[in-house]
Design a protein around this motif. Structure first.
Motif, short mmCIF file in Angstrom:
data_model
loop_
_atom_site.label_atom_id
_atom_site.label_comp_id
_atom_site.label_asym_id
_atom_site.label_seq_id
_atom_site.Cartn_x
_atom_site.Cartn_y
_atom_site.Cartn_z
N ALA A 270 0.82 -1.22 0.00
CA ALA A 270 0.00 0.00 0.00
C ALA A 270 0.85 1.27 0.00
O ALA A 270 0.35 2.35 -0.32
CB ALA A 270 -0.94 0.00 1.20
N ARG A 271 2.13 1.14 0.36
CA ARG A 271 3.04 2.29 0.36
C ARG A 271 3.88 2.36 -0.91
O ARG A 271 4.80 3.15 -1.00
CB ARG A 271 3.94 2.26 1.60
CG ARG A 271 3.16 2.39 2.90
CD ARG A 271 4.08 2.48 4.09
NE ARG A 271 3.33 2.66 5.33
CZ ARG A 271 3.88 2.91 6.52
NH1 ARG A 271 5.20 2.98 6.62
NH2 ARG A 271 3.13 3.06 7.59
N MET A 272 3.59 1.50 -1.85
CA MET A 272 4.28 1.41 -3.15
C MET A 272 5.68 0.82 -3.04
O MET A 272 6.50 0.95 -3.95
CB MET A 272 4.36 2.78 -3.85
CG MET A 272 3.00 3.43 -4.09
SD MET A 272 1.94 2.45 -5.20
CE MET A 272 0.72 1.82 -4.05
N GLN A 273 5.97 0.14 -1.94
CA GLN A 273 7.24 -0.55 -1.80
C GLN A 273 7.17 -1.92 -2.48
O GLN A 273 6.16 -2.63 -2.40
CB GLN A 273 7.59 -0.76 -0.33
CG GLN A 273 8.08 0.48 0.39
CD GLN A 273 8.29 0.21 1.86
OE1 GLN A 273 7.36 -0.22 2.55
NE2 GLN A 273 9.49 0.45 2.35
N THR A 274 8.27 -2.28 -3.13
CA THR A 274 8.39 -3.61 -3.70
C THR A 274 8.86 -4.57 -2.61
O THR A 274 8.90 -4.22 -1.43
CB THR A 274 9.41 -3.61 -4.86
OG1 THR A 274 10.72 -3.38 -4.33
CG2 THR A 274 9.08 -2.52 -5.87
N SER A 275 9.24 -5.77 -3.01
CA SER A 275 9.77 -6.74 -2.04
C SER A 275 11.13 -6.31 -1.48
O SER A 275 11.59 -6.87 -0.49
CB SER A 275 9.87 -8.13 -2.67
OG SER A 275 10.58 -8.09 -3.90
N ASP A 276 11.77 -5.33 -2.10
CA ASP A 276 12.97 -4.68 -1.54
C ASP A 276 12.51 -3.35 -0.96
O ASP A 276 12.02 -2.48 -1.69
CB ASP A 276 14.00 -4.46 -2.65
CG ASP A 276 15.30 -3.83 -2.15
OD1 ASP A 276 15.25 -2.95 -1.26
OD2 ASP A 276 16.36 -4.21 -2.66
N PRO A 277 12.64 -3.13 0.34
CA PRO A 277 12.09 -1.93 0.97
C PRO A 277 12.70 -0.62 0.48
O PRO A 277 12.10 0.45 0.70
CB PRO A 277 12.39 -2.14 2.47
CG PRO A 277 13.50 -3.13 2.50
CD PRO A 277 13.30 -4.02 1.32
N ASP A 278 13.85 -0.66 -0.19
CA ASP A 278 14.45 0.56 -0.73
C ASP A 278 14.13 0.79 -2.20
O ASP A 278 14.65 1.72 -2.81
CB ASP A 278 15.97 0.53 -0.53
CG ASP A 278 16.37 0.65 0.93
OD1 ASP A 278 15.65 1.36 1.68
OD2 ASP A 278 17.37 0.03 1.33
#
Length: 417
Positions: A270-278
């Motif tokens: 929901a925050r537009m993060q992929t499976s890599d938080p950066d």
């Protein structure tokens, strides 16, 4: 927040609606560090919806429809690098590699890689310079040049979706002899109701466009200066040029090489993060869970790109924000403007409201699941569209029988159950 970002770099791959809006939203949200924006196209970033409309039927170019002027990037200290492609992401080292061999490091990475036209495996499809997809300014220029260079101006469009129909309308207005070939039994079959499909079929045929449904294109041959399109039912169509509008392929190659999760697109939370938080992703390339519809979806729309850009920028700047926007879309064909809000998938009741007035096209379609309003399609009817948006955003549901009653005005006080 200022100290944290002042010496950091946010790198954005893709400078269409999503990427450009994210860059400017980062500055608005307080990002003080570097912003580098890469795009493989040589032009300054431009609005894409006009490509199938005024860019084809008019004499405007991308320079008349820029997302931002060059001075805006300079004033916001956004390093826009056009004509440069990113070929690899190395998440462990937090660098990207460019097509010229250079590398660029990042602290936060944002993918706005979009999608490309789907070119189905039809024999002969890729063997002619007179065959086009329609996704970029170069595509639109190629179509216009081929159209005006042809003597017969016979255009075959494969695909009766919105892009195909918009291109057909634009070229018909220029005097083209246009045929649309649709594999399904009706145009717009994947995105709207049979009633709306029938309306657009009538609109196009009344304007001189030939619509042929149930046509599965099986081969394309070059015969001298013309093309011949063969269909599975034995029908064939001669053309001076061919436009393919059968869908898109999501640009996930970079994300896949980087080991990111892929699920009908680059999977984001929901925050537009992929499976890599950066690493974040936004726009047409993303797949996400939509809280309103309680399912995983992927949206191809300017609205979604802009809304996701704002969400990603806020989170990159340390401001927790989640995506919950109501989808909306539009399409312009001939003198008709179609405005859509919500997603009609799963509807079991449809109310078609035809207004009495001077505009014979004006009407709206209201999609329900039980008593719950899912979506509204409005043709030349801004009032119906705005009411639908308001009700959907507020979670309110009109009574179908009140919508059908033309003696009642379209107003919350009169149509709510």
């Amino acid at each position: 927040m200022v100290d944290r970002t002042a010496h950091q770099t946010c790198l954005i791959i893709g400078a269409s609606h999503a990427g450009v809006n994210a860059a400017f939203a980062l500055r608005k949200q307080g990002w003080k560090g570097n912003i580098k924006l890469f795009d493989r196209e040589p032009e300054l970033p431009y609005h894409r919806p006009p490509l199938s409309k005024v860019f084809l039927s008019g004499d405007t170019g991308v320079e008349d429809s820029l997302l931002k002027g060059i001075s805006s990037y300079e004033s916001e200290n956004i390093d826009l690098q056009t004509g440069r492609s990113v070929t690899e992401i190395l998440p462990k080292d937090k660098i990207v590699r460019l097509s010229d061999g250079e590398t660029c490091s990042y602290d936060q990475l944002l993918l706005a890689t979009g999608a490309s036209p789907l070119m189905p495996p039809i024999p002969g499809l890729k063997s002619s310079h007179k065959i086009f997809g329609l996704r970029t300014a170069a595509d639109a220029r190629g179509i216009r040049n081929a159209f005006f260079a042809s003597s017969g101006k016979r255009v075959v469009v494969i695909g009766g979706g919105y892009i195909g129909l918009e291109a057909a309308a634009s070229l018909r207005k220029l005097g083209g002899r246009v045929t649309v070939l649709e594999r399904e039994e009706r145009v717009l079959a994947r995105v709207t109701s049979p009633e709306m499909s029938a309306f657009f079929t009538r609109l196009h045929t009344d304007k001189g466009v030939s619509i042929a449904t149930g046509r599965d294109v099986t081969a394309i041959e070059i015969k001298g200066s013309e093309l011949e399109v063969f269909c599975g039912d034995g029908s064939r169509y001669a053309a001076d040029m061919l436009i393919v509008g059968v869908g898109v392929v999501v640009n996930t190659a970079l994300a896949q090489m980087a080991g990111l999760k892929i699920s009908n697109g680059i999977a984001v939370n929901a925050r537009m993060q992929t499976s890599d938080p950066d690493i974040y992703a936004i726009g047409d390339c993303t797949s996400f869970f939509h809280p309103r519809y309680e399912k995983e979806i992927r949206l191809e729309s300017v609205q979604n790109a802009v809304d996701q850009a704002k969400v990603a920028a806020a989170n990159i700047c340390g401001i927790p924000t989640e995506y919950a926007s109501l989808p909306w879309f539009w399409s312009d064909q001939f003198e008709v403007k179609l405005q859509m809000c919500g997603l009609a998938s799963g509807y079991d009741r449809l109310v078609v409201r035809r207004e009495e007035g001077d505009d014979p096209h004006q009407h709206s379609c209201w999609y329900f699941s039980g008593d719950k309003l899912l979506a509204v399609d409005a043709v030349n009817h801004a009032r119906a569209y705005m009411l639908g948006m308001k009700l959907l955003k507020e979670g309110k549901h009109p009574a179908p029988e009140k919508l059908e009653d033309l003696s009642l005005a379209l107003h919350p006080r009169t149509v709510l159950a």
